[in-house]
Design an enzyme around this catalytic site. Structure first.
Site, short mmCIF file in Angstrom:
data_model
loop_
_atom_site.label_atom_id
_atom_site.label_comp_id
_atom_site.label_asym_id
_atom_site.label_seq_id
_atom_site.Cartn_x
_atom_site.Cartn_y
_atom_site.Cartn_z
N ASP A 35 28.82 73.23 20.94
CA ASP A 35 27.62 72.66 20.33
C ASP A 35 27.87 71.25 19.80
O ASP A 35 27.70 70.97 18.61
CB ASP A 35 27.11 73.55 19.19
CG ASP A 35 26.75 74.94 19.64
OD1 ASP A 35 26.27 75.10 20.77
OD2 ASP A 35 26.96 75.89 18.85
N GLU A 203 17.32 78.14 22.48
CA GLU A 203 17.99 77.70 21.26
C GLU A 203 18.60 76.33 21.49
O GLU A 203 18.43 75.73 22.54
CB GLU A 203 19.06 78.72 20.85
CG GLU A 203 20.10 78.98 21.92
CD GLU A 203 21.00 80.16 21.59
OE1 GLU A 203 20.66 80.96 20.71
OE2 GLU A 203 22.07 80.28 22.23
#
Length: 333
Positions: A35, A203
């Site tokens: 991420d 997401e």
């Protein structure tokens, strides 16, 4: 609203036998990440990448060498959710606002809605310079949303925080001018995107306005993200991949290249598994003042050496947002 350019480029790439670009060739010991949130600091002349689990890496050049510079919250954080029981920060997002760097992060556990988005600030981004301000927004069991994967965009002076995963996927609300709390209590939520097909998750949302563009693009990841075990992988196509929609407003509505609203399971796929690149996702974008190009950052795993989540690699590509439209990663240097 058409994505003609994107369709043409996708067709040309497919007919030449390669649908997606290879990540730019990176060097240095610290391009293992998950991420990634990428930013350039003109004061120090470093590129920084912040990642899940709190790590920070930096480099003088976009291609490296990338070296680790510790944790952004080295002494822990003020948020410890009941389900997680620890300070393990997820999916950071970093921006420069009015002389200060803001870093939003999430604390949660897999499969739980007991989640919290927090924020820390720093004048420099250097190790030990971050002040943790704690909770911005939380979710609990029974909410229609999950308070993880925060992303900030400043739209004509208004601070907007986008977030979400599973349940009803991706939402957004305005922040106060301080950036430390919602503008209203409870916040005024705008529903941005929802996928009704399995695996249902959307997401890692990132709302981005390309340099000089009148459009806003909502990038997100969908599919199974984590916990991969060689020999027991998700069905092909159910692993992480990156989608995008666009709008003339930072608050939507966003549509894909076919005009399908993202709230109706729309979304144009722009990056997926290919060659030795497996499950790319967890994106952030920024304008690189050195190359004068838009850059997308994401994580991926080498298909021939997946190793669970430990072998998650940093991927960088330039992105072409074209005249008629489009969001095409490419690997030119």
């Amino acid at each position: 609203m058409t994505f003609l350019y994107l369709l043409l480029v996708s067709f040309l790439l497919a007919t030449q036998g390669f649908a997606y670009p290879q990540p730019l060739p990176l060097t240095g010991p610290a391009h293992f990440t998950h991420d990634p949130a990428i930013i350039y600091n003109p004061q120090s002349d470093y590129y920084y990448v912040f990642s899940t689990h709190g790590g920070v890496a930096r480099s003088r050049e976009l291609l490296g060498p990338w070296t680790a510079v510790g944790q952004y919250l080295p002494t822990g954080c003020s948020i410890v959710t009941s389900n997680a029981g620890h300070c393990d920060t997820w999916a950071p997002d970093v921006h420069y606002l009015s002389g200060m760097y803001y870093l939003y992060y999430a604390i949660s556990g897999f499969g739980s809605q007991n989640s919290t988005i927090g924020v820390a600030t720093s004048p420099t981004m250097e190790y030990g310079s971050w002040t943790d301000h704690g909770t911005v927004f939380s979710s609990v069991d029974g909410d229609t949303f999950n308070a993880i994967d925060p992303n900030l965009i400043v739209d004509n002076g208004t601070l907007l925080l986008t977030f979400g995963s599973y349940w009803a996927d991706i939402y957004q609300f305005p922040l106060s001018p301080s950036g430390l709390a919602p503008l209203t209590n409870p916040p005024n939520l705008t529903w941005l995107s929802f996928n009704s097909t399995p695996p249902q998750s959307e997401e890692g949302a990132f709302v981005y306005q390309p340099h000089g563009s009148g459009y806003y693009y909502l990038f997100y990841s969908s599919g199974t993200c984590c916990g991969f075990v060689a020999g027991d992988l998700p069905a092909p196509g159910n692993e992480y991949k990156v989608f995008v929609g666009r709008s003339e407003s930072a608050t939507g509505p966003f549509v894909d290249q076919n005009g399908t609203p993202l709230l109706q399971t729309g979304g144009t796929e722009v990056l997926a598994s290919h060659d030795n690149i497996y499950a790319p996702g967890g994106t952030s974008l920024f304008w690189d003042p050195k190359s004068k190009k838009d850059v997308i950052a994401y994580h991926w795993r080498p298909f021939n050496n997946i190793q669970g989540d430990a072998n998650s690699m940093l991927g960088l590509n330039y992105v072409d947002f074209s005249s008629v439209s489009g969001a095409i990663p490419w690997s030119g240097i």
